[in-house]
Design an enzyme around this catalytic site. Structure first.
Site, mmCIF file in Angstrom:
data_model
loop_
_atom_site.group_PDB
_atom_site.id
_atom_site.type_symbol
_atom_site.label_atom_id
_atom_site.label_comp_id
_atom_site.label_asym_id
_atom_site.label_seq_id
_atom_site.Cartn_x
_atom_site.Cartn_y
_atom_site.Cartn_z
ATOM 1 N N HIS A 44 0.867 -1.183 0.000
ATOM 2 C CA HIS A 44 0.000 0.000 0.000
ATOM 3 C C HIS A 44 0.906 1.236 0.000
ATOM 4 C CE1 HIS A 44 -3.982 1.804 1.712
ATOM 5 N NE2 HIS A 44 -3.373 2.659 0.938
ATOM 6 N N GLU A 71 -2.513 -1.547 -3.283
ATOM 7 C CA GLU A 71 -3.635 -0.806 -2.728
ATOM 8 C C GLU A 71 -3.358 0.689 -2.792
ATOM 9 O OE1 GLU A 71 -4.684 -3.958 0.858
ATOM 10 O OE2 GLU A 71 -3.668 -2.096 1.326
ATOM 11 N N HIS A 192 -8.012 -6.293 7.192
ATOM 12 C CA HIS A 192 -7.848 -5.333 8.288
ATOM 13 C C HIS A 192 -8.080 -6.006 9.627
ATOM 14 C CE1 HIS A 192 -6.946 -1.419 9.802
ATOM 15 N NE2 HIS A 192 -6.787 -1.024 8.569
#
Ligand code: PXP
Length: 244
Positions: A44, A71, A192
């Site tokens: 990310h 991401e 997450h």
């Protein structure tokens, strides 16, 4: 069908960047994760490059042999250009504000439908699988379908928080969200705060879960258990029929 594990290596980059050198070696760790059995690597890169740098993403592309997932928020033209240059297996669109500590909400796919549609079309034209990060909300999932995305990534922080209190209650919106996504023909990812503790229950109750991306808990576990052992433990938790 087994759910694939994608290891998010942002935390490794954070550790490396804290000293300015190349320890730990991000590229070596990514390749070792693959050698230890992970089926994907997630990064990310944020606009300030405070953990994964854009150059890391380019370097990883030529080394990885499993699924590469990038991401980020496509409001940054720089992010779009990076993804199009690197051509990963998948791009996961996340509505993070610039400088945000970590992702803390999914897309409002209704309010941002036109924006997402436009960006998703760009990535799909380049042959890149697209996924949008969403809360477990049926209207939002319906909106995700209308953007043209291939998959959704269910934002699981709320599940992880509630798991300790009442896991039957915690899983309900996610099981329902997955059922609806399956009906709509959307692939399902999740991520997450998934951990060794809450992962298997999630896998058992979320039908058609294709991939989980896990960073924080997995890298933290590896400090005690070692990376190879930790990845093996997570892979075991992903077997839906294991009751561990
Ligand atoms: N999915 C998304 C969209 C994320 O932003 C993150 C954190 O960077 C994760 C999954 C992984 O979360 P965690 O680090 O808590 O496993």
């Amino acid at each position: 069908m087994n759910t694939k594990l994608s290891v998010n290596i942002n935390k490794i980059a954070t550790l490396r960047n804290s000293r300015g050198g190349n320890t730990p070696d991000l590229l070596k760790i990514a390749m070792d994760c693959e050698r230890f059995g992970t089926q994907g690597i997630t990064v990310h890169p944020r606009p300030d490059e405070r953990h994964i740098r854009y150059q890391d993403v380019r370097d990883l592309k030529s080394l990885l042999t499993t699924e590469f997932n990038i991401e980020g928020n496509p409001k940054e033209q720089k992010f779009i250009e990076l993804v199009l240059q690197v051509k990963p297996t998948q791009v996961t669109l996340v509505p993070d504000a610039t400088g945000q500590l970590t992702s803390n909400h999914g897309w409002d796919t209704i309010a941002h439908k036109d924006f997402l549609k436009e960006k998703i079309a760009i990535f799909k034209k380049a042959g890149i699988r697209t996924s949008v990060f969403v809360d477990a909300d049926l209207k939002i999932i319906e909106g995700a379908k209308e953007t043209g995305a291939d998959r959704i990534e269910l934002y699981t922080e709320e599940y992880a928080k509630q798991y300790h209190i009442n896991r039957e209650h915690a899983i309900k919106p996610f099981a329902m969200a997955a059922k609806y996504a399956n009906e709509l023909g959307l692939g399902i990812n999740a991520g997450h705060d998934l951990s060794l503790e809450n992962l298997n229950y999630f896998v058992q109750h979320v039908e058609g879960l294709l991939e989980v991306s896990i960073g924080h808990a997995l890298i933290s576990d590896a400090l005690y258990l070692g990376l190879e052992n930790t990845i093996q433990l997570y892979l075991r938790k992903l077997l839906a029929d294991s009751r561990k």
